[in-house]
Design a protein around this motif. Structure first.
Motif, PDB file in Angstrom:
ATOM      1  N   MET A 123       0.833  -1.204   0.000  1.00  0.00           N
ATOM      2  CA  MET A 123       0.000   0.000   0.000  1.00  0.00           C
ATOM      3  C   MET A 123       0.872   1.261   0.000  1.00  0.00           C
ATOM      4  SD  MET A 123      -2.911  -1.401   2.642  1.00  0.00           S
ATOM      5  CE  MET A 123      -4.040  -0.010   2.648  1.00  0.00           C
ATOM      6  N   SER A 124       2.010   1.205   0.675  1.00  0.00           N
ATOM      7  CA  SER A 124       2.913   2.364   0.649  1.00  0.00           C
ATOM      8  C   SER A 124       3.530   2.522  -0.740  1.00  0.00           C
ATOM      9  CB  SER A 124       4.009   2.224   1.701  1.00  0.00           C
ATOM     10  OG  SER A 124       4.931   1.208   1.364  1.00  0.00           O
ATOM     11  N   TYR A 125       3.807   1.403  -1.400  1.00  0.00           N
ATOM     12  CA  TYR A 125       4.341   1.460  -2.770  1.00  0.00           C
ATOM     13  C   TYR A 125       3.300   2.049  -3.712  1.00  0.00           C
ATOM     14  CZ  TYR A 125       5.956  -0.088  -7.367  1.00  0.00           C
ATOM     15  OH  TYR A 125       6.346  -0.125  -8.685  1.00  0.00           O
ATOM     16  N   ASP A 126       2.043   1.676  -3.523  1.00  0.00           N
ATOM     17  CA  ASP A 126       0.963   2.236  -4.336  1.00  0.00           C
ATOM     18  C   ASP A 126       0.887   3.752  -4.182  1.00  0.00           C
ATOM     19  OD1 ASP A 126      -1.765   2.099  -5.790  1.00  0.00           O
ATOM     20  OD2 ASP A 126      -2.301   2.995  -3.849  1.00  0.00           O
ATOM     21  N   ARG A 127       1.002   4.237  -2.937  1.00  0.00           N
ATOM     22  CA  ARG A 127       0.972   5.689  -2.707  1.00  0.00           C
ATOM     23  C   ARG A 127       2.222   6.365  -3.287  1.00  0.00           C
ATOM     24  NH1 ARG A 127      -2.881   7.673  -3.243  1.00  0.00           N
ATOM     25  NH2 ARG A 127      -3.118   5.761  -4.417  1.00  0.00           N
ATOM     26  N   TYR A 128       3.352   5.660  -3.227  1.00  0.00           N
ATOM     27  CA  TYR A 128       4.583   6.211  -3.793  1.00  0.00           C
ATOM     28  C   TYR A 128       4.437   6.433  -5.304  1.00  0.00           C
ATOM     29  CZ  TYR A 128       9.127   5.890  -6.097  1.00  0.00           C
ATOM     30  OH  TYR A 128      10.186   6.089  -6.940  1.00  0.00           O
ATOM     31  N   VAL A 129       3.921   5.420  -5.998  1.00  0.00           N
ATOM     32  CA  VAL A 129       3.754   5.545  -7.449  1.00  0.00           C
ATOM     33  C   VAL A 129       2.728   6.625  -7.771  1.00  0.00           C
ATOM     34  CG1 VAL A 129       3.093   4.357  -9.579  1.00  0.00           C
ATOM     35  CG2 VAL A 129       4.379   3.127  -7.815  1.00  0.00           C
ATOM     36  N   ALA A 130       1.627   6.668  -7.015  1.00  0.00           N
ATOM     37  CA  ALA A 130       0.559   7.634  -7.290  1.00  0.00           C
ATOM     38  C   ALA A 130       1.026   9.076  -7.112  1.00  0.00           C
ATOM     39  CB  ALA A 130      -0.636   7.354  -6.386  1.00  0.00           C
ATOM     40  N   ILE A 131       1.871   9.318  -6.125  1.00  0.00           N
ATOM     41  CA  ILE A 131       2.279  10.693  -5.819  1.00  0.00           C
ATOM     42  C   ILE A 131       3.571  11.077  -6.530  1.00  0.00           C
ATOM     43  CG2 ILE A 131       3.053  12.216  -3.955  1.00  0.00           C
ATOM     44  CD1 ILE A 131       1.079  10.725  -2.117  1.00  0.00           C
ATOM     45  N   CYS A 132       4.514  10.151  -6.604  1.00  0.00           N
ATOM     46  CA  CYS A 132       5.818  10.482  -7.185  1.00  0.00           C
ATOM     47  C   CYS A 132       5.870  10.269  -8.696  1.00  0.00           C
ATOM     48  CB  CYS A 132       6.909   9.659  -6.509  1.00  0.00           C
ATOM     49  SG  CYS A 132       7.051   9.957  -4.732  1.00  0.00           S
ATOM     50  N   ASN A 133       5.044   9.354  -9.219  1.00  0.00           N
ATOM     51  CA  ASN A 133       5.012   9.101 -10.664  1.00  0.00           C
ATOM     52  C   ASN A 133       3.571   9.031 -11.157  1.00  0.00           C
ATOM     53  OD1 ASN A 133       7.985   8.475 -11.320  1.00  0.00           O
ATOM     54  ND2 ASN A 133       7.565   7.104  -9.581  1.00  0.00           N
ATOM     55  N   PRO A 134       2.810  10.109 -10.996  1.00  0.00           N
ATOM     56  CA  PRO A 134       1.374  10.071 -11.315  1.00  0.00           C
ATOM     57  C   PRO A 134       1.069   9.755 -12.776  1.00  0.00           C
ATOM     58  CG  PRO A 134       2.119  12.330 -10.963  1.00  0.00           C
ATOM     59  CD  PRO A 134       3.235  11.437 -10.536  1.00  0.00           C
ATOM     60  N   VAL A 212       9.080  -7.863   9.279  1.00  0.00           N
ATOM     61  CA  VAL A 212       8.815  -6.650  10.058  1.00  0.00           C
ATOM     62  C   VAL A 212       9.827  -5.555   9.708  1.00  0.00           C
ATOM     63  CG1 VAL A 212       8.604  -5.647  12.362  1.00  0.00           C
ATOM     64  CG2 VAL A 212       7.791  -7.977  11.951  1.00  0.00           C
ATOM     65  N   VAL A 213      11.111  -5.857   9.893  1.00  0.00           N
ATOM     66  CA  VAL A 213      12.137  -4.834   9.708  1.00  0.00           C
ATOM     67  C   VAL A 213      12.249  -4.415   8.244  1.00  0.00           C
ATOM     68  CG1 VAL A 213      14.575  -4.277   9.960  1.00  0.00           C
ATOM     69  CG2 VAL A 213      13.421  -5.628  11.720  1.00  0.00           C
ATOM     70  N   VAL A 214      12.394  -5.392   7.340  1.00  0.00           N
ATOM     71  CA  VAL A 214      12.539  -5.062   5.911  1.00  0.00           C
ATOM     72  C   VAL A 214      11.317  -4.324   5.369  1.00  0.00           C
ATOM     73  CG1 VAL A 214      12.794  -6.016   3.589  1.00  0.00           C
ATOM     74  CG2 VAL A 214      14.217  -6.888   5.451  1.00  0.00           C
ATOM     75  N   PRO A 215      10.078  -4.812   5.603  1.00  0.00           N
ATOM     76  CA  PRO A 215       8.914  -4.043   5.142  1.00  0.00           C
ATOM     77  C   PRO A 215       8.868  -2.635   5.731  1.00  0.00           C
ATOM     78  CG  PRO A 215       8.250  -6.266   5.659  1.00  0.00           C
ATOM     79  CD  PRO A 215       9.663  -6.133   6.127  1.00  0.00           C
ATOM     80  N   PHE A 216       9.195  -2.516   7.011  1.00  0.00           N
ATOM     81  CA  PHE A 216       9.152  -1.199   7.635  1.00  0.00           C
ATOM     82  C   PHE A 216      10.171  -0.252   6.998  1.00  0.00           C
ATOM     83  CE2 PHE A 216      10.183   1.785  11.181  1.00  0.00           C
ATOM     84  CZ  PHE A 216       8.930   2.388  11.250  1.00  0.00           C
ATOM     85  N   MET A 217      11.351  -0.762   6.673  1.00  0.00           N
ATOM     86  CA  MET A 217      12.366   0.067   6.023  1.00  0.00           C
ATOM     87  C   MET A 217      11.921   0.477   4.619  1.00  0.00           C
ATOM     88  SD  MET A 217      14.579   0.493   8.330  1.00  0.00           S
ATOM     89  CE  MET A 217      15.844   1.327   7.380  1.00  0.00           C
ATOM     90  N   LEU A 218      11.263  -0.439   3.913  1.00  0.00           N
ATOM     91  CA  LEU A 218      10.741  -0.114   2.581  1.00  0.00           C
ATOM     92  C   LEU A 218       9.655   0.942   2.666  1.00  0.00           C
ATOM     93  CD1 LEU A 218      10.554  -3.681   0.985  1.00  0.00           C
ATOM     94  CD2 LEU A 218      12.162  -1.851   0.413  1.00  0.00           C
ATOM     95  N   ILE A 219       8.815   0.843   3.703  1.00  0.00           N
ATOM     96  CA  ILE A 219       7.768   1.846   3.905  1.00  0.00           C
ATOM     97  C   ILE A 219       8.389   3.209   4.200  1.00  0.00           C
ATOM     98  CG2 ILE A 219       5.875   2.555   5.437  1.00  0.00           C
ATOM     99  CD1 ILE A 219       5.213  -0.454   5.720  1.00  0.00           C
ATOM    100  N   LEU A 220       9.415   3.220   5.054  1.00  0.00           N
ATOM    101  CA  LEU A 220      10.102   4.479   5.364  1.00  0.00           C
ATOM    102  C   LEU A 220      10.722   5.082   4.095  1.00  0.00           C
ATOM    103  CD1 LEU A 220      11.963   3.840   8.756  1.00  0.00           C
ATOM    104  CD2 LEU A 220       9.915   5.206   8.349  1.00  0.00           C
ATOM    105  N   ALA A 221      11.324   4.235   3.256  1.00  0.00           N
ATOM    106  CA  ALA A 221      11.919   4.723   2.013  1.00  0.00           C
ATOM    107  C   ALA A 221      10.853   5.321   1.105  1.00  0.00           C
ATOM    108  CB  ALA A 221      12.647   3.580   1.303  1.00  0.00           C
ATOM    109  N   SER A 222       9.706   4.639   1.017  1.00  0.00           N
ATOM    110  CA  SER A 222       8.614   5.142   0.177  1.00  0.00           C
ATOM    111  C   SER A 222       8.125   6.494   0.680  1.00  0.00           C
ATOM    112  CB  SER A 222       7.451   4.142   0.160  1.00  0.00           C
ATOM    113  OG  SER A 222       7.826   2.935  -0.441  1.00  0.00           O
ATOM    114  N   TYR A 223       7.932   6.598   1.984  1.00  0.00           N
ATOM    115  CA  TYR A 223       7.382   7.838   2.525  1.00  0.00           C
ATOM    116  C   TYR A 223       8.391   8.973   2.550  1.00  0.00           C
ATOM    117  CZ  TYR A 223       2.717   6.300   3.584  1.00  0.00           C
ATOM    118  OH  TYR A 223       1.414   5.888   3.446  1.00  0.00           O
ATOM    119  N   SER A 224       9.663   8.648   2.619  1.00  0.00           N
ATOM    120  CA  SER A 224      10.655   9.728   2.522  1.00  0.00           C
ATOM    121  C   SER A 224      10.597  10.372   1.140  1.00  0.00           C
ATOM    122  CB  SER A 224      12.049   9.182   2.806  1.00  0.00           C
ATOM    123  OG  SER A 224      12.439   8.238   1.818  1.00  0.00           O
TER     124      SER A 224
END
Length: 313
Positions: A123-134, A212-224
């Motif tokens: 879901m964070s990847y979906d928001r990343y694509v929608a906002i960063c590459n609309p 837990v850790v890897v997904p959370f880091m990917l989410i942080l990367a997406s939101y940054s």
């Protein structure tokens, strides 16, 4: 309790466990049953509504809501692994659970927990694509890709969690059979095992790292990247709209990963049964209960769909 006697030894092998639950609060059993029953109904109704409106409302036929519907379905399954059994124990005061039932509950709980982490990442990847590459969003998040990501999230944790469950219940449990928890979670069950559980603890930390850790880091990367993109938007209205589309998801991420990480990644020496139960209650019941409210109250499309249902507008 039932025990299987081992010949030529003084050791008894446990074939049935007892869930301690909230037996240390004997005067509150009825109240606790009522509270958890209300919570369970709230989870079912709230997440069920999200699934229904995202399935049938034409305005919600978008990748974001496709993942939200899957996530809400997952929340219903996730809570149904633990709460019905807890309600039964509170109602009947029979807190026994067989070894097979305990293993089954643990497998589904940790597998669905892994799926929840994966879904939050998707879901964070979906928001990343929608906002960063609309401009590329419809191409990147096409129906086939969404289905593949959802299927991967549902099924991705099964192999490792099945192996981990089998490894735990191949251990020898002896003498003491009371699980100091309200469901068969990994750490409380491991405390009952005889002999060394070092390899099981290592596999637990590996699973926590992967899910837990890897997904959370990917989410942080997406939101940054999302936040950097939003801050570069020229208008305040555009920034507010962009923030509103991902703030709900970010709140759920903080609630779920925060309590789960404290439970599974903290040092063993600092663990206490009371604290573990409290944290587990948070991410197994409270978070799934508030998720529909978080997503509906902060999303205009969802609010509009709910108005169509209840106000016929």
């Amino acid at each position: 309790m039932k025990y299987e006697m081992k010949a030529m030894t003084n050791i008894s092998s446990v074939v049935q466990f007892v869930l301690q639950g909230f037996s240390d609060l004997p005067n509150l059993q009825g109240l606790l049953f009522g509270v958890f029953f209300i919570i369970y109904m709230t989870v079912l109704i709230g997440n069920g509504l999200i699934v229904t409106i995202t399935r049938f409302d034409p305005a919600l036929q978008k990748p974001m809501y496709f993942f939200l519907a899957n996530f809400s379905s997952l929340e219903i399954c996730y809570v149904s692994v633990t709460l019905p059994r807890m309600l039964k124990n509170l109602w009947t005061q029979d807190r026994s659970i067989s070894k097979v039932e305990c293993a089954t509950q643990m497998f589904f709980f940790i597998t669905l927990g892994a799926s929840e982490c994966l879904f939050l990442t998707v879901m964070s990847y979906d928001r990343y694509v929608a906002i960063c590459n609309p401009l590329h969003y419809p191409l990147v998040m096409n129906h086939k890709t969404c289905v593949q990501l959802a299927a991967g999230s549902w099924l991705g944790g099964i192999p490792l969690q099945l192996w981990q469950t089998c490894q735990i219940f191949s251990l020898h449990f002896c003498n003491f059979n009371e699980i100091k928890h309200f469901f068969c979670d990994i750490l409380p069950v491991l405390k009952l095992a005889c002999g060394s559980t070092f390899l099981n603890e290592i596999s637990l930390y590996v699973a926590a790292l992967l899910f837990v850790v890897v997904p959370f880091m990917l989410i942080l990367a997406s939101y940054s990247k999302i936040i950097c993109t939003i801050l570069r938007l020229p208008t305040a209205t555009g920034r507010a709209k962009a923030f509103s589309t991902c703030s709900s998801h970010l709140m759920v991420v903080v609630l779920f990963f925060g309590s789960g990480s404290i439970t599974y990644l903290k040092p063993k020496s600092t663990q206490s049964a009371g604290t573990d139960k409290l944290l587990s209650l948070f991410y197994t019941t409270v978070t799934p209960m508030f998720n529909p409210m978080i997503y509906s109250l902060r999303n205009k499309d969802v609010i509009a769909a709910l108005r169509k249902i209840f106000l016929n507008k």
